[in-house]
Design a protein around this motif. Structure first.
Motif, mmCIF file in Angstrom:
data_model
loop_
_atom_site.group_PDB
_atom_site.id
_atom_site.type_symbol
_atom_site.label_atom_id
_atom_site.label_comp_id
_atom_site.label_asym_id
_atom_site.label_seq_id
_atom_site.Cartn_x
_atom_site.Cartn_y
_atom_site.Cartn_z
ATOM 1 N N ALA A 33 -3.903 6.379 0.867
ATOM 2 C CA ALA A 33 -3.239 6.952 2.262
ATOM 3 C C ALA A 33 -4.098 6.181 3.467
ATOM 4 C CB ALA A 33 -3.355 8.354 2.427
ATOM 5 N N THR A 34 -5.611 6.162 3.094
ATOM 6 C CA THR A 34 -6.456 5.493 4.135
ATOM 7 C C THR A 34 -6.207 4.112 4.523
ATOM 8 O OG1 THR A 34 -8.388 7.101 3.479
ATOM 9 C CG2 THR A 34 -8.880 5.018 4.648
ATOM 10 N N ALA A 35 -5.852 3.223 3.439
ATOM 11 C CA ALA A 35 -5.278 1.913 3.394
ATOM 12 C C ALA A 35 -4.127 1.937 4.298
ATOM 13 C CB ALA A 35 -5.206 1.410 2.097
ATOM 14 N N ALA A 87 0.822 -1.298 -0.023
ATOM 15 C CA ALA A 87 -0.038 0.060 -0.139
ATOM 16 C C ALA A 87 0.818 1.220 -0.013
ATOM 17 C CB ALA A 87 -0.933 0.126 1.098
ATOM 18 N N GLN A 88 1.932 1.205 0.661
ATOM 19 C CA GLN A 88 2.888 2.450 0.779
ATOM 20 C C GLN A 88 3.540 2.730 -0.412
ATOM 21 O OE1 GLN A 88 3.644 4.415 3.600
ATOM 22 N NE2 GLN A 88 4.247 5.799 1.838
ATOM 23 N N LYS A 89 3.850 1.550 -1.139
ATOM 24 C CA LYS A 89 4.349 1.562 -2.484
ATOM 25 C C LYS A 89 3.393 2.149 -3.542
ATOM 26 C CE LYS A 89 6.747 -1.032 -6.155
ATOM 27 N NZ LYS A 89 7.084 -2.388 -6.563
ATOM 28 N N GLY A 145 -3.198 3.936 6.696
ATOM 29 C CA GLY A 145 -3.438 4.405 7.818
ATOM 30 C C GLY A 145 -4.032 3.374 8.702
ATOM 31 N N ASP A 146 -5.076 2.690 8.085
ATOM 32 C CA ASP A 146 -5.619 1.406 8.569
ATOM 33 C C ASP A 146 -4.769 0.261 8.968
ATOM 34 O OD1 ASP A 146 -8.155 2.916 8.394
ATOM 35 O OD2 ASP A 146 -8.644 1.951 6.543
ATOM 36 N N LEU A 147 -3.830 0.115 7.894
ATOM 37 C CA LEU A 147 -2.853 -1.060 8.198
ATOM 38 C C LEU A 147 -1.715 -0.827 9.346
ATOM 39 C CD1 LEU A 147 -2.315 -1.976 4.347
ATOM 40 C CD2 LEU A 147 -3.361 -3.517 6.104
ATOM 41 N N GLU A 148 -1.300 0.493 9.419
ATOM 42 C CA GLU A 148 -0.521 0.898 10.445
ATOM 43 C C GLU A 148 -1.310 0.887 11.865
ATOM 44 O OE1 GLU A 148 2.377 4.163 8.223
ATOM 45 O OE2 GLU A 148 0.676 4.507 9.273
ATOM 46 N N GLU A 149 -2.583 1.318 11.830
ATOM 47 C CA GLU A 149 -3.344 1.357 13.133
ATOM 48 C C GLU A 149 -3.254 -0.411 13.747
ATOM 49 O OE1 GLU A 149 -7.633 2.586 14.748
ATOM 50 O OE2 GLU A 149 -7.007 3.036 13.036
ATOM 51 N N LYS A 150 -3.548 -1.215 12.550
ATOM 52 C CA LYS A 150 -3.595 -2.821 12.920
ATOM 53 C C LYS A 150 -2.218 -3.154 13.943
ATOM 54 C CE LYS A 150 -6.856 -4.306 9.630
ATOM 55 N NZ LYS A 150 -7.073 -5.076 8.428
ATOM 56 N N LEU A 151 -1.367 -2.508 13.557
ATOM 57 C CA LEU A 151 0.354 -2.983 13.794
ATOM 58 C C LEU A 151 0.423 -2.581 14.995
ATOM 59 C CD1 LEU A 151 2.492 -3.148 10.585
ATOM 60 C CD2 LEU A 151 1.301 -5.011 11.775
ATOM 61 N N LEU A 152 -0.360 -1.242 15.560
ATOM 62 C CA LEU A 152 -0.216 -0.710 16.919
ATOM 63 C C LEU A 152 -0.266 -1.624 17.993
ATOM 64 C CD1 LEU A 152 -1.481 2.801 16.107
ATOM 65 C CD2 LEU A 152 0.875 2.039 16.243
#
Length: 646
Positions: A635-637, A573-575, A639-646
């Motif tokens: 960007a939403t995707a 997603a970041q790529k 953010g959502d994936l980063e939140e899952k890793l928190l």
């Protein structure tokens, strides 16, 4: 779907349009703008077939039905319910429903076999037309533009002109013509209703042409802007904000081309004058003369004269408290407007009173002026407060036989005639316009005169009820500039969000009979109200969950392999996000390069080149819009994936 070709139309020997052309395509959302008197409403009437062009033609396909909302509909009267009038838009379905009812009644007394098949055919057609949901559709639109459910069965004759106009708008929206033409539709709508109509028009399946002074309304529901100017229809492929930017760019190109041409003309004229008497140069001189005769003249850019420099004077300054409300009760029969309401207007306040119609905004202004009685409490002006009130009905109090200068003198002002003419100039009355009689002015022009009278009245407290109604965009901007310079206090009611943003430093609203204040501008107030609404929804959801004995879910835990998959998705997603950002940067460079080319005089002289570059610009801007939408998704995707890793 509709083509205007070489339209020429005269009023009293004056050409309103001269060889003007415009093509309207399906799903175009067009803002028709221009100064009062430029011919916007005239064009709509020509398209509707009410006026006949002097030259040229207006053609449309057979499938193109036209719906037209204009101010003449204010006079429409009927004792039918507003729901019945709105539903008259479904004439075919209602006729079939009537036939079905008549046929069923006939079958009860004179039954025949053929009637069964006839009834089935009618019912099938009725269902195809959505007949069983017509009432709910009409109710949805009427309530969307501000009517309460209990009002839908009331006769139209019980409503004021503005509310009658809303009913006609509802009927038009229900008819769903292929081309919907709206002339100042926001004049009789409050802010919630305007926002509802905006959303409706954005999703409207047909084409729309709308005349409005509300810049934010035009920004939110149009994608093409057509300016009526100099008898032409000048097209800009974007909303009103795009038009403002693009017009500045076009004027700069035109200004450069004009200056270059003027320089060329001077050089040519000097050559002709210098060698006119020399026989050896006769052929060259004649060639230069013909060159001047054949030259397509570039028009000089007409700079806007709408600059306000009004010197406001007060016979005396007000005290700190300009107006106060103390435990005020106001009601009409069983309708409660204010209940134990308190409020204070302080010196220097510029307050916009906002909210839905029927909440008591205009009533509040009249209470301050002392023209509206109250049941209990006290509403009074403060020490040395000198009020001046503007409302639409005051246009009727203008003296029809006065010219504009004489009318301004009626305020008792000590200003000289030169000063008064300067003020009229600020309100777009120039030259011999000041000698016009009030009786020959349009509604918008009368509004400007009445507003000018209010502003020179030497009052230190202005109360303005819908001052922008019937004004064009330029006039609204003039009024906003004047009020920005005004050093007194003011309280205004308006549905024009851009106007409120420019003028007000506080927001008042009426809630549960109370006068409440938000100490900021309209944009901040709207954001605050939206956050409050979301918080209330969240609170309601939590209460509902508690009532059902639902426990809040814990944050989900992921296994090591699941976390690796999430990390892999995050990198992907970041790529994708980085790729979109790179493309956006490339697009920005290409756009700036094309815009720079348009500013070059040699490009401006080549119409084909200008058209080619403009087309490329439009394509780039469309791609940029799509890329920005893609960026938001990626960007939403992320953010959502980063939140899952928190």
């Amino acid at each position: 779907m509709l083509a205007i070709n070489n339209l020429t139309y005269y009023i009293g020997g004056r050409p309103i349009y001269f060889e003007a052309s415009l093509h309207v395509k399906p799903k175009n959302k067009i803002a028709l703008i221009g100064a009062n008197g430029a011919g916007k409403s005239t064009l709509l009437r020509i398209i509707a077939g009410e006026y006949t062009p002097d030259e040229g033609d207006v053609t449309k396909s057979k499938e193109t039905s036209i719906g037209y909302l204009n101010q003449d509909l204010l006079s429409f009267q009927s004792d039918d319910s507003i729901l019945h009038i709105a539903m008259s838009a479904f004439s075919e379905a209602l006729k079939i429903q009537s036939d079905i009812e008549a046929l069923i009644q006939k079958m009860e007394t004179a039954y025949e076999e053929r009637m069964v098949e006839e009834l089935a055919t009618l019912q099938e057609r009725f269902e195809t037309l959505g007949g069983y949901s017509l009432k709910s559709k009409a109710e949805e639109i009427l309530e969307g533009i501000g009517f309460r459910t209990e009002e839908l069965e009331k006769p139209l004759s019980q409503f004021s002109g503005g509310w009658r106009m809303r009913v006609m708008l509802a009927k038009l929206l229900l008819e769903k013509p292929a081309l919907l033409m709206l002339d100042e539709p926001t004049n009789h709508l409050d802010l919630p209703s305007i926002q509802w109509v905006e959303n409706y028009l954005k999703n409207y399946e047909g084409a729309v042409i709308v005349v409005s002074h509300d810049q934010q309304f035009l920004n939110n529901c149009t994608n093409i802007t057509v300016e009526v100017s100099g008898g032409k229809l000048n097209l800009y492929s974007g909303n009103y904000d795009f038009y403002k930017e693009e017009k500045v760019a076009r004027q700069e190109v035109q200004r450069n081309a004009f200056e270059n041409q003027q320089q060329k003309i001077k050089e040519t004229e000097r050559f002709i004058e210098r060698f006119r008497s020399k026989a050896t140069k006769a052929r060259q001189v004649q060639s230069r003369v013909k060159e001047l005769e054949r030259m397509d003249m570039v028009e000089e850019v007409q700079e806007s004269k709408a600059k306000v420099n009004i010197r406001f004077t007060f016979s005396q300054a007000s005290g700190r408290f300009v107006a106060t409300f103390d435990k005020v009760d106001k009601r009409y029969d069983q309708l409660e407007i204010l209940k134990n309401a308190t409020g204070v207007v302080e010196k220097g306040d510029k307050i916009a009173l906002v909210g839905a119609n029927g909440k008591g905004k205009s009533t509040l202004l009249r209470i301050i002026m002392g023209t509206e009685p109250i049941q209990s409490g006290e509403a009074k002006l403060g020490h040395n407060a000198i009020p001046s009130f503007f409302a639409q009905h005051q246009l009727e109090s203008l003296s029809l036989e006065n010219d504009l200068v004489e009318e301004l003198k009626q305020t008792g002002t000590t200003r000289t005639e030169t000063e008064l003419r300067s003020i009229l100039g600020a309100f777009l009355f120039n030259g011999d316009d000041v000698f016009k009689k009030i009786k020959v002015l349009s509604g918008g022009e009368k509004s400007r005169v009445a507003l000018a009278k209010v502003l020179i009245s030497e009052a230190n407290f202005l109360l303005l009820d819908e001052p922008t109604n019937h004004l064009d965009i330029q006039s609204v901007n003039v009024l906003a500039q004047a009020l920005q310079n005004y050093e007194g206090s003011l309280l205004l009611v308006s549905h024009d969000r851009n106007f409120i943003e420019q003028v007000a430093n506080k927001i008042w609203y009426i809630e549960e009979g109370q006068i409440k204040e938000y100490p900021g501008n309209l944009q901040e107030y709207n954001a605050w109200m939206e956050n409050r609404r979301l918080a209330e929804q969240s609170s309601d959801s939590e209460s509902s969950a508690e009532d059902e004995n639902e426990k809040p879910s814990k944050k989900q835990e992921y296994s090591q392999s699941e976390r690796k998959n999430i990390q892999r998705e995050l990198r992907k997603a970041q790529k994708q996000l980085d790729q979109v950002e790179g493309k956006l940067m490339e697009m920005e460079v290409d756009r700036e390069e094309l815009e720079a080319q348009l500013g070059k005089p040699e490009i401006y002289a080549d119409n084909d080149k200008v058209r080619e570059i403009s087309q490329k610009l439009d394509e780039i801007k469309a791609k940029e819009k799509q890329l920005n939408e893609d960026w938001e998704l990626h960007a939403t995707a992320v953010g959502d994936l980063e939140e899952k890793l928190l």
